[in-house]
Scaffold this active site. Structure first.
Site, PDB file in Angstrom:
ATOM      1  N   ASN A  37       2.850  21.018  -2.774  1.00  0.00           N
ATOM      2  CA  ASN A  37       4.105  20.446  -3.260  1.00  0.00           C
ATOM      3  C   ASN A  37       4.322  20.680  -4.757  1.00  0.00           C
ATOM      4  OD1 ASN A  37       6.454  19.036  -2.853  1.00  0.00           O
ATOM      5  ND2 ASN A  37       5.491  17.018  -2.669  1.00  0.00           N
ATOM      6  N   HIS A 122       6.460   4.791   6.887  1.00  0.00           N
ATOM      7  CA  HIS A 122       6.794   4.399   5.514  1.00  0.00           C
ATOM      8  C   HIS A 122       7.944   3.395   5.553  1.00  0.00           C
ATOM      9  CE1 HIS A 122       5.235   8.021   3.008  1.00  0.00           C
ATOM     10  NE2 HIS A 122       4.421   7.743   3.997  1.00  0.00           N
ATOM     11  N   ARG A 147       3.337   1.295   5.984  1.00  0.00           N
ATOM     12  CA  ARG A 147       3.075   1.319   4.540  1.00  0.00           C
ATOM     13  C   ARG A 147       4.296   0.742   3.835  1.00  0.00           C
ATOM     14  NH1 ARG A 147       2.806   6.601   0.490  1.00  0.00           N
ATOM     15  NH2 ARG A 147       4.947   6.067   0.052  1.00  0.00           N
ATOM     16  N   ASP A 210       0.371   2.141  -1.109  1.00  0.00           N
ATOM     17  CA  ASP A 210      -0.092   3.291  -1.898  1.00  0.00           C
ATOM     18  C   ASP A 210       0.152   3.019  -3.377  1.00  0.00           C
ATOM     19  OD1 ASP A 210      -0.705   5.771  -2.909  1.00  0.00           O
ATOM     20  OD2 ASP A 210       0.530   6.898  -1.482  1.00  0.00           O
ATOM     21  N   HIS A 212      -0.682   5.181  -5.729  1.00  0.00           N
ATOM     22  CA  HIS A 212      -0.417   6.490  -6.358  1.00  0.00           C
ATOM     23  C   HIS A 212      -1.160   6.648  -7.679  1.00  0.00           C
ATOM     24  CE1 HIS A 212       3.201   6.625  -3.670  1.00  0.00           C
ATOM     25  NE2 HIS A 212       2.644   7.784  -3.466  1.00  0.00           N
ATOM     26  N   GLU A 236      -4.232   2.399  -0.913  1.00  0.00           N
ATOM     27  CA  GLU A 236      -4.453   3.833  -1.099  1.00  0.00           C
ATOM     28  C   GLU A 236      -4.414   4.241  -2.575  1.00  0.00           C
ATOM     29  OE1 GLU A 236      -1.531   6.256   0.872  1.00  0.00           O
ATOM     30  OE2 GLU A 236      -2.076   7.997  -0.331  1.00  0.00           O
ATOM     31  N   GLU A 262      -5.749  12.215  -1.146  1.00  0.00           N
ATOM     32  CA  GLU A 262      -4.732  13.190  -0.732  1.00  0.00           C
ATOM     33  C   GLU A 262      -4.670  14.369  -1.710  1.00  0.00           C
ATOM     34  OE1 GLU A 262      -1.192  10.695  -0.677  1.00  0.00           O
ATOM     35  OE2 GLU A 262      -0.526  11.571  -2.549  1.00  0.00           O
ATOM     36  N   ARG A 283      -8.540  10.604   2.891  1.00  0.00           N
ATOM     37  CA  ARG A 283      -7.129  11.005   2.981  1.00  0.00           C
ATOM     38  C   ARG A 283      -6.932  12.520   2.953  1.00  0.00           C
ATOM     39  NH1 ARG A 283      -2.739   9.253   4.197  1.00  0.00           N
ATOM     40  NH2 ARG A 283      -1.525   9.445   2.292  1.00  0.00           N
ATOM     41  N   HIS A 312      -3.547  12.505   5.001  1.00  0.00           N
ATOM     42  CA  HIS A 312      -2.234  12.621   4.359  1.00  0.00           C
ATOM     43  C   HIS A 312      -1.270  13.321   5.316  1.00  0.00           C
ATOM     44  CE1 HIS A 312       0.098  14.566   0.781  1.00  0.00           C
ATOM     45  NE2 HIS A 312       0.632  13.408   1.094  1.00  0.00           N
ATOM     46  N   ASP A 316       5.601  16.933   2.768  1.00  0.00           N
ATOM     47  CA  ASP A 316       5.179  18.225   2.194  1.00  0.00           C
ATOM     48  C   ASP A 316       4.029  18.856   2.984  1.00  0.00           C
ATOM     49  OD1 ASP A 316       4.290  15.773   0.643  1.00  0.00           O
ATOM     50  OD2 ASP A 316       2.770  17.174  -0.050  1.00  0.00           O
ATOM     51  N   GLU A 339      -1.010   9.392   8.806  1.00  0.00           N
ATOM     52  CA  GLU A 339       0.297   9.144   8.173  1.00  0.00           C
ATOM     53  C   GLU A 339       1.378   9.912   8.922  1.00  0.00           C
ATOM     54  OE1 GLU A 339       0.470  10.349   4.068  1.00  0.00           O
ATOM     55  OE2 GLU A 339       2.384   9.330   3.746  1.00  0.00           O
ATOM     56  N   TRP A 402      -4.853   7.745 -16.742  1.00  0.00           N
ATOM     57  CA  TRP A 402      -5.739   6.853 -15.998  1.00  0.00           C
ATOM     58  C   TRP A 402      -7.153   7.324 -16.170  1.00  0.00           C
ATOM     59  CZ3 TRP A 402      -1.242   8.666 -13.517  1.00  0.00           C
ATOM     60  CH2 TRP A 402      -1.327   9.973 -13.052  1.00  0.00           C
TER      61      TRP A 402
HETATM   62  C1  CS2 Z   1       2.227   9.964  -0.904  1.00  0.00           C
HETATM   63  C2  CS2 Z   1       3.020  11.240  -0.915  1.00  0.00           C
HETATM   64  O1  CS2 Z   1       2.300  10.101   1.424  1.00  0.00           O
HETATM   65  C3  CS2 Z   1       1.683   9.673   0.473  1.00  0.00           C
HETATM   66  O2  CS2 Z   1       0.706   8.974   0.564  1.00  0.00           O
HETATM   67  O3  CS2 Z   1       1.281   9.804  -1.862  1.00  0.00           O
HETATM   68  O4  CS2 Z   1       4.361  10.872  -1.008  1.00  0.00           O
HETATM   69  C4  CS2 Z   1       2.723  12.179  -2.064  1.00  0.00           C
HETATM   70  O5  CS2 Z   1       3.216  11.657  -3.229  1.00  0.00           O
HETATM   71  C5  CS2 Z   1       3.253  13.525  -1.825  1.00  0.00           C
HETATM   72  O6  CS2 Z   1       2.855  13.978  -0.582  1.00  0.00           O
HETATM   73  C6  CS2 Z   1       2.820  14.464  -2.936  1.00  0.00           C
HETATM   74  O7  CS2 Z   1       2.983  15.765  -2.586  1.00  0.00           O
HETATM   75 MG    MG Z   2      -0.397   8.755  -1.129  1.00  0.00          MG
END
Ligand code: CS2
Ligand code: MG
Length: 402
Positions: A37, A122, A147, A210, A212, A236, A262, A283, A312, A316, A339, A402
């Site tokens: 992505n 989601h 999620r 998540d 992130h 996550e 991921e 993941r 994951h 994408d 997912e 981070w």
């Molecule tokens: C996310 C995704 O699905 C997930 O858990 O973290 O939206 C992620 O940000 C994208 O797949 C990044 O390419």
């Molecule tokens: Mg994620």
């Protein structure tokens, strides 16, 4: 069975996908997902310039040897571009093997361990109330695991939440847009969000969230601890995983299960996390983590430490990558969850898939190989569109670290 050719197909039916097609002298071909992505064309160039010339003439049956040739034999190991390309090669070879033997790939991985794979949806909202509405719709659609992401009150942006109309898509057209991020406000809000979701939807729905990578280890430890009463299925990416030891801090403070990886691409990103039992779910998907060959090894190591998979599966990951994940999901014993972020309907005009969603689970049919095909004529109608993932700055302008 010699590899006679390989090509890379780039298309954008609502979002970009990079697909590797490997052809053999027998006429059987295989597909692999090489989508990274926001960095798609780097993988295209890497495959076209460096991998495909070295693939031609090899025996497509020797998946393990070809994997090691492209991993160990090329000197420069690991890294997301390298491993996305190797993943695509590996998955395409498993697809070929399944088609030649006239059996679904999961039969080559030990056969079915289950009839269906539990998936999570989601749910997102730009307010707490709209997030609750989104959870309600997911429940209506049959999901048993959801999620939940919601915009933080007072913050302009929130990762994973769609601002405009239409479904959420993490990459936006053009260069990366810059978002603002307020960690203290997020940490205050999240327990309130999950208190409401649990109150409205009861104890049995599986809830996930998540982060992130937007917390430090001690912030993530506080969050994981404060979310304990709501019994999440997982939290996550509470921190970025480069510092594997950072996960020790979270574990020390909380029993909330942790999923990570991921953005990982080899087993070496996981060794401390697995052997010290610092996480609960892996993941890293076959599309980014070295294909089916490497993920089987990661899953096997994880199983020794009571750790499951939860690959994951955002948009994408192409339908080819999604199918690869589902074959592993159905075969391995320590599958946890998958997912499921459905692709836009236009994607279905380019890719024909042999998996389907029903009542919160994904099912695979009996097609040989991965059970996915690509219509190259349709794919050509949707040329590549540059798109990027966002960059976050704290309120004072500091680029978030981070
Ligand atoms: C996310 C995704 O699905 C997930 O858990 O973290 O939206 C992620 O940000 C994208 O797949 C990044 O390419
Ligand atoms: Mg994620």
């Amino acid at each position: 069975m010699r590899i006679t050719g390989a090509k890379v197909i780039v298309c954008c039916p609502s979002r970009n996908f990079v697909t590797l097609k490997i052809e053999t002298e027998s006429g059987v071909y295989g597909l692999g997902d090489a989508t990274l992505n926001g960095r798609e064309l780097a993988v295209v160039a890497f495959l076209e310039e460096h991998c495909i010339p070295a693939l031609i003439g090899r025996d497509a049956r020797n998946i393990e040897d070809i994997w090691h040739y492209f991993y160990r034999g090329v000197y420069w190991r690991r890294g997301p571009v390298n491993m996305a390309a190797l993943s695509a090669i590996d998955v395409a070879l498993w697809d070929i093997k399944g088609k030649v033997l006239n059996t679904p790939v999961y039969n080559l991985l030990g056969g079915r361990s289950r009839e269906r794979a539990l998936v999570y949806a989601h749910a997102t909202g730009d307010t707490l109330e709209s997030a609750l509405g989104s959870v309600a719709r997911a429940v209506e659609n049959g999901y048993r695991a959801i999620r939940v992401q919601a915009a933080v009150p007072g913050s302009a942006d929130a990762y994973g939440v769609e601002k405009g109309k239409g479904p959420y898509e993490p990459a936006k057209r053009g260069l990366a847009h810059e978002e603002s991020w307020d960690t203290p406000a997020y940490l205050r809000f999240l327990p309130q969000l999950f208190a409401r979701v649990r109150k409205e939807f009861g104890p049995s729905v599986h809830l996930l969230h998540d982060v992130h990578h937007r917390c430090t280890p001690i912030e993530a430890a506080r969050l994981a601890k404060e979310l304990e009463p709501y019994h999440l299925w997982w939290l996550e990416d509470p921190v970025a995983g480069e510092l594997q030891e950072g996960l020790r801090l979270i574990r020390r403070h909380s029993t909330t299960p942790i999923a990570i990886g991921e953005v990982f691409n080899t087993i070496y990103d996981y060794t401390t996390l697995l052997t010290e039992q610092l996480i609960d779910f892996v993941r890293m998907p076959p599309a980014h983590g070295g294909g089916i060959t490497h993920l089987l090894k990661v899953a096997a190591l994880a199983s020794v430490y009571h750790i499951k998979t939860g690959f994951h599966g955002a948009t994408d990951i192409s339908p080819v990558g999604a199918a690869a994940a589902l074959h592993v999901d159905h075969a391995i014993n320590n599958f946890g969850i998958q997912e499921h972020m459905p692709h836009q309907p236009l994607v279905g005009t380019v890719f024909d898939v042999g998996y389907r969603f029903d009542s919160g689970d994904m099912y695979l049919d009996e097609r040989p190989g991965l059970g996915v095909d690509i219509d190259e004529v349709e794919a050509e109608k949707y040329p590549y569109q540059p798109a990027s993932l966002p960059v976050a700055r704290l309120r004072d302008g500091t680029l978030w670290h981070w």
